[in-house]
Scaffold this motif. Structure first.
Motif, PDB file in Angstrom:
ATOM      1  N   GLU A   1     -12.592   2.054  -4.750  1.00 43.43           N
ATOM      2  CA  GLU A   1     -12.903   1.631  -6.053  1.00 43.43           C
ATOM      3  C   GLU A   1     -11.979   1.239  -7.101  1.00 43.43           C
ATOM      4  O   GLU A   1     -10.978   2.033  -7.239  1.00 43.43           O
ATOM      5  N   ALA A   2     -12.043   0.256  -7.869  1.00 41.16           N
ATOM      6  CA  ALA A   2     -11.177  -0.201  -8.920  1.00 41.16           C
ATOM      7  C   ALA A   2     -11.209   0.808  -9.897  1.00 41.16           C
ATOM      8  O   ALA A   2     -12.365   1.513 -10.172  1.00 41.16           O
ATOM      9  N   GLY A   3     -10.124   1.294 -10.122  1.00 38.67           N
ATOM     10  CA  GLY A   3     -10.024   2.417 -11.189  1.00 38.67           C
ATOM     11  C   GLY A   3      -9.633   3.520 -10.690  1.00 38.67           C
ATOM     12  O   GLY A   3      -9.663   4.618 -11.216  1.00 38.67           O
ATOM     13  N   GLY A   4     -10.049   3.671  -9.270  1.00 40.26           N
ATOM     14  CA  GLY A   4      -9.879   4.929  -8.614  1.00 40.26           C
ATOM     15  C   GLY A   4      -8.450   5.540  -8.794  1.00 40.26           C
ATOM     16  O   GLY A   4      -7.495   4.974  -8.568  1.00 40.26           O
ATOM     17  N   VAL A   5      -8.563   6.922  -8.463  1.00 38.92           N
ATOM     18  CA  VAL A   5      -7.291   7.553  -8.373  1.00 38.92           C
ATOM     19  C   VAL A   5      -7.396   8.619  -7.250  1.00 38.92           C
ATOM     20  O   VAL A   5      -8.525   9.446  -7.109  1.00 38.92           O
ATOM     21  N   TYR A   6      -6.771   8.568  -6.001  1.00 37.70           N
ATOM     22  CA  TYR A   6      -7.022   9.138  -4.652  1.00 37.70           C
ATOM     23  C   TYR A   6      -5.631  10.112  -4.420  1.00 37.70           C
ATOM     24  O   TYR A   6      -4.478   9.351  -4.548  1.00 37.70           O
ATOM     25  N   SER A   7      -5.793  11.249  -3.961  1.00 40.30           N
ATOM     26  CA  SER A   7      -4.584  11.968  -3.639  1.00 40.30           C
ATOM     27  C   SER A   7      -4.730  12.893  -2.309  1.00 40.30           C
ATOM     28  O   SER A   7      -6.031  13.231  -2.223  1.00 40.30           O
ATOM     29  N   GLY A   8      -3.862  13.177  -1.475  1.00 41.68           N
ATOM     30  CA  GLY A   8      -4.208  13.831  -0.346  1.00 41.68           C
ATOM     31  C   GLY A   8      -3.553  13.077   0.987  1.00 41.68           C
ATOM     32  O   GLY A   8      -2.616  12.129   0.851  1.00 41.68           O
ATOM     33  N   ALA A   9      -4.252  13.154   2.182  1.00 40.46           N
ATOM     34  CA  ALA A   9      -3.727  12.642   3.528  1.00 40.46           C
ATOM     35  C   ALA A   9      -4.496  11.313   3.539  1.00 40.46           C
ATOM     36  O   ALA A   9      -5.687  11.458   3.805  1.00 40.46           O
ATOM     37  N   ILE A  10      -4.187  10.314   2.879  1.00 37.63           N
ATOM     38  CA  ILE A  10      -4.837   8.871   2.731  1.00 37.63           C
ATOM     39  C   ILE A  10      -4.556   8.063   4.074  1.00 37.63           C
ATOM     40  O   ILE A  10      -3.400   7.955   4.081  1.00 37.63           O
ATOM     41  N   VAL A  11      -5.432   7.406   4.592  1.00 38.98           N
ATOM     42  CA  VAL A  11      -5.396   6.596   5.817  1.00 38.98           C
ATOM     43  C   VAL A  11      -6.176   5.470   5.549  1.00 38.98           C
ATOM     44  O   VAL A  11      -7.340   5.513   5.436  1.00 38.98           O
ATOM     45  N   LEU A  12      -5.674   4.046   5.558  1.00 40.49           N
ATOM     46  CA  LEU A  12      -6.280   3.101   5.327  1.00 40.49           C
ATOM     47  C   LEU A  12      -6.319   2.461   6.803  1.00 40.49           C
ATOM     48  O   LEU A  12      -5.027   2.064   7.237  1.00 40.49           O
ATOM     49  N   THR A  13      -7.301   1.852   7.132  1.00 36.37           N
ATOM     50  CA  THR A  13      -7.297   1.415   8.519  1.00 36.37           C
ATOM     51  C   THR A  13      -8.073  -0.004   8.284  1.00 36.37           C
ATOM     52  O   THR A  13      -9.024  -0.330   7.697  1.00 36.37           O
ATOM     53  N   VAL A  14      -7.576  -1.232   9.064  1.00 35.88           N
ATOM     54  CA  VAL A  14      -8.120  -2.347   9.013  1.00 35.88           C
ATOM     55  C   VAL A  14      -8.824  -2.517  10.427  1.00 35.88           C
ATOM     56  O   VAL A  14      -8.316  -2.355  11.572  1.00 35.88           O
ATOM     57  N   GLY A  15      -9.896  -3.012  10.538  1.00 35.70           N
ATOM     58  CA  GLY A  15     -10.851  -3.332  11.681  1.00 35.70           C
ATOM     59  C   GLY A  15     -11.750  -4.363  11.710  1.00 35.70           C
ATOM     60  O   GLY A  15     -11.981  -4.993  10.661  1.00 35.70           O
TER      61      GLY A  15
END
Length: 64
Positions: A50-64
């Motif tokens: 989400e726009a304006g979001g802040v995320y932390s930790g083990a983040i994985v972005l996947t394209v499918g």
């Protein structure tokens, strides 16, 4: 890796990306290459990007 997208920025994800922190300005966007979609998990839990979001930790972005 830490990624911060400032105002008006767009990140086009082309492959699997591993992050520890993702910060998005209120009008920033994360997209996949044309014809694909991008999904994100944070610490193994699927999470909406989400726009304006802040995320932390083990983040994985996947394209499918």
């Amino acid at each position: 890796m830490i990624v911060r997208l400032s105002s008006g920025s767009t990140w086009t994800v082309t492959g699997t990306s591993y992050l520890t922190r993702l910060t998005l300005a209120a009008d920033a966007a994360v997209r996949a290459v044309s014809g694909k979609s991008v999904t994100m998990t944070v610490d193994g839990t699927q999470t909406a990007i989400e726009a304006g979001g802040v995320y932390s930790g083990a983040i994985v972005l996947t394209v499918g």
